[in-house]
Write an enzyme that holds these catalytic residues in place. Structure first.
Site, PDB file in Angstrom:
ATOM      1  N   HIS A  72       0.846  -1.201   0.000  1.00  9.81           N
ATOM      2  CA  HIS A  72       0.000   0.000   0.000  1.00  9.81           C
ATOM      3  C   HIS A  72       0.878   1.246   0.000  1.00  9.81           C
ATOM      4  CE1 HIS A  72      -4.011  -1.851   1.612  1.00  9.81           C
ATOM      5  NE2 HIS A  72      -3.518  -2.488   0.573  1.00  9.81           N
ATOM      6  N   TYR A 202      -9.422   4.874   7.753  1.00  5.99           N
ATOM      7  CA  TYR A 202      -9.559   5.189   9.174  1.00  5.99           C
ATOM      8  C   TYR A 202     -10.628   6.268   9.280  1.00  5.99           C
ATOM      9  CZ  TYR A 202      -5.097   2.789  10.101  1.00  5.99           C
ATOM     10  OH  TYR A 202      -4.092   1.859  10.220  1.00  5.99           O
ATOM     11  N   PRO A 294      -4.311  -0.308  18.919  1.00  6.89           N
ATOM     12  CA  PRO A 294      -4.067  -0.820  17.558  1.00  6.89           C
ATOM     13  C   PRO A 294      -4.138   0.231  16.451  1.00  6.89           C
ATOM     14  CG  PRO A 294      -6.250  -1.465  18.326  1.00  6.89           C
ATOM     15  CD  PRO A 294      -5.572  -0.822  19.489  1.00  6.89           C
ATOM     16  N   LYS A 298       0.959  -0.605  15.145  1.00 11.62           N
ATOM     17  CA  LYS A 298       2.387  -0.585  15.500  1.00 11.62           C
ATOM     18  C   LYS A 298       2.844  -1.785  16.335  1.00 11.62           C
ATOM     19  CE  LYS A 298       3.524   3.049  13.372  1.00 11.62           C
ATOM     20  NZ  LYS A 298       3.997   2.672  12.038  1.00 11.62           N
ATOM     21  N   TYR A 386       3.614   6.506  10.116  1.00 13.99           N
ATOM     22  CA  TYR A 386       2.835   5.337   9.705  1.00 13.99           C
ATOM     23  C   TYR A 386       3.717   4.295   9.016  1.00 13.99           C
ATOM     24  CZ  TYR A 386      -1.352   2.776   8.272  1.00 13.99           C
ATOM     25  OH  TYR A 386      -2.316   1.807   8.119  1.00 13.99           O
TER      26      TYR A 386
HETATM   27  C1  PHB Z   1      -5.867  -4.845  10.709  1.00 12.53           C
HETATM   28  O1  PHB Z   1      -5.917  -5.076   9.493  1.00 12.53           O
HETATM   29  O2  PHB Z   1      -6.192  -5.719  11.535  1.00 12.53           O
HETATM   30  C2  PHB Z   1      -5.463  -3.508  11.161  1.00 12.53           C
HETATM   31  C3  PHB Z   1      -5.005  -2.581  10.229  1.00 12.53           C
HETATM   32  C4  PHB Z   1      -4.624  -1.330  10.643  1.00 12.53           C
HETATM   33  C5  PHB Z   1      -4.692  -0.992  11.967  1.00 12.53           C
HETATM   34  C6  PHB Z   1      -5.098  -1.914  12.913  1.00 12.53           C
HETATM   35  C7  PHB Z   1      -5.480  -3.178  12.507  1.00 12.53           C
HETATM   36  O3  PHB Z   1      -4.332   0.248  12.345  1.00 12.53           O
END
Ligand code: PHB
Ligand code: APR
Length: 400
Positions: A72, A202, A294, A298, A386
């Site tokens: 990505h 997000y 989460p 990280k 990120y």
């Molecule tokens: C996930 O795909 O489980 C996932 C992706 C990004 C995040 C947290 C979890 O920030």
């Protein structure tokens, strides 16, 4: 039994370290409380920083990752249904992240461990660490048959996660902990449906946070923020999809493909750091020393950066290059840990609905996201965190 390094826990921290040490010709034994299928079966996050991908390549663990991982170059943020894109690669001189589930990483680590003959003691009960402040530490446990076992070693590395025994082996007057518990959790599902977007979303919505993630072109991972007192039984699939679509907004929500979920769990959110990460012959790495919420994914990447630094330090010791690496490990690791803590805390703070939030807080949050939407400088700050900060040294707050 005797080994050079005893590693407690076969999660990402323990297994990456075992492979790193093997690559440097250092002998290690991994002692794990559960069995392989348990460790491999836990559904966790799935976004690998560039450095994590780089380590898997260096260790010869990246064949399947190259084929199946999804690179990505950016990510999406959404504010009350209006989505905007952040081109992380353009903002960071070409850095990307790779979507590849932690379960897949664990499978690759274990498969290669078997081929390379890395030693793992599974189903180890009552693991205890001894003589950590001397020069001859040892670890004891009971094996699957109930027999008492002991390994003598030069160093012990606690990679046994938040609930392990290693952190508690530091004397109380040496250890300091720092913590934030968030007043909400994430309800997450997996479903065999194509993801709504090519990259992650997000979403900050008045009703709460939502995240659209994925595991492959045909498998999606979705989350919605929920209360800590909520029960998955109160979230039948239809309710989950309705809430997710509301929070993603009419445009994105309308494009979500619904389907039966085959995993549904609620996880609390926490920030936690235990200092120092070394005491005598004991080192801590990964969740044994720190937890991040989460948001930003990280957790596993931090475990990887810890053991990368520790692997270098131990290799220096065994090559006879002195112990500066070992002595500096805690400060060096904590300097990066705290930056990841800061980022995960910040990203959580600007995207979630807090129960105590009033109109002022909400407008500040909206202003911050709108600022990110319009400012290349703000986007670059987000992007470089990120994709993952470098593993340089740094000033640790440890002594403060
Ligand atoms: C996930 O795909 O489980 C996932 C992706 C990004 C995040 C947290 C979890 O920030
Ligand atoms: N004795 C031996 N092993 C133990 C003990 C113990 N007393 N306690 C826990 N373990 C094992 C667990 O069964 C688990 O397999 O230690 C391992 C710790 O693994 P993780 O919790 O995954 O921690 P870590 O390797 O630091 O990985 C951190 O991965 O699982 C995610 O959320 C986590 O993203 C974070 C990252």
């Amino acid at each position: 039994m005797r080994t050079q390094v005893a590693i407690i826990g076969a999660g990402p921290a323990g297994m990456f370290l075992a492979h790193l040490l093997r690559a440097d010709g250092i002998d290690a034994l991994v002692i794990e409380r559960r069995d392989r299928s348990y460790v491999e079966g836990r559904v966790r996050a799935g976004v690998l920083e560039q450095a994590t991908v780089g380590l898997m390549r260096r260790l010869g663990l990246a064949d399947r990752l190259e084929r199946e991982g999804m690179v990505h170059r950016g990510t999406n943020l959404s504010l009350d249904g209006r989505m905007f894109h952040i081109d992380m690669a353009a903002l960071t001189g070409g850095s990307t992240v790779t979507v590849y589930g932690q379960q897949e990483v664990m499978r690759d680590l274990f498969d290669a461990a078997q081929v390379r003959g890395l030693e793992i003691a599974w189903n180890a009960a009552d693991v205890a660490l001894h003589e950590l402040d001397g020069t001859r530490p040892f670890v004891t446990w009971r094996d699957a048959d109930g027999a008492a076992r002991r390994v003598d070693c030069d160093f012990v590395v606690g990679c046994d996660g938040y609930h392990g025994v290693s952190r508690a082996s530091l004397p109380a007057d040496v250890r300091r902990t720092f913590e934030r518990v968030y007043p909400f959790g994430w309800l997450g599902i997996l479903a065999e449906v194509p993801p709504v977007e090519d990259e992650l979303v997000y979403a900050n919505h008045e009703r709460g946070f939502a995240l659209a993630s994925m595991r492959s072109a045909t498998r999606s991972r979705y989350y919605v923020q929920c209360g800590l007192d909520e029960d998955v039984a109160d979230w039948p699939d239809e309710r989950f999809w309705d809430e997710l679509c509301l929070r993603l907004g009419p445009e994105t929500g309308a494009r979500v493909t619904r389907g039966a979920s085959f995993e549904k769990t609620i996880a609390p959110l926490r920030s936690f750091v235990s200092e120092p990460m070394r005491w005598g012959r004991l080192f801590l790495a990964g969740d044994a020393a720190h937890i991040v919420p989460p948001t930003g994914a990280k957790g596993m990447n931090l475990a990887v950066s810890d053991v990368t630094m520790l692997g270098e330090a131990l290799a220096g010791h065994y090559r006879g290059q002195g112990d500066a690496g070992i002595d500096g490990y805690s400060a060096r690791a904590l300097a990066r840990v705290w930056k990841a803590e800061r980022f995960s805390w910040w990203f959580t703070s600007v995207t979630h609905r807090f129960p105590t939030m009033d109109g002022f807080d909400r407008r500040i949050q909206m202003a911050e996201l709108d600022y990110i939407r319009g400012s290349e400088a703000a986007q670059r700050t987000l992007a470089e965190n990120y994709v993952g900060l470098p593993l340089t040294g740094g000033v640790s707050s440890e002594a403060v």
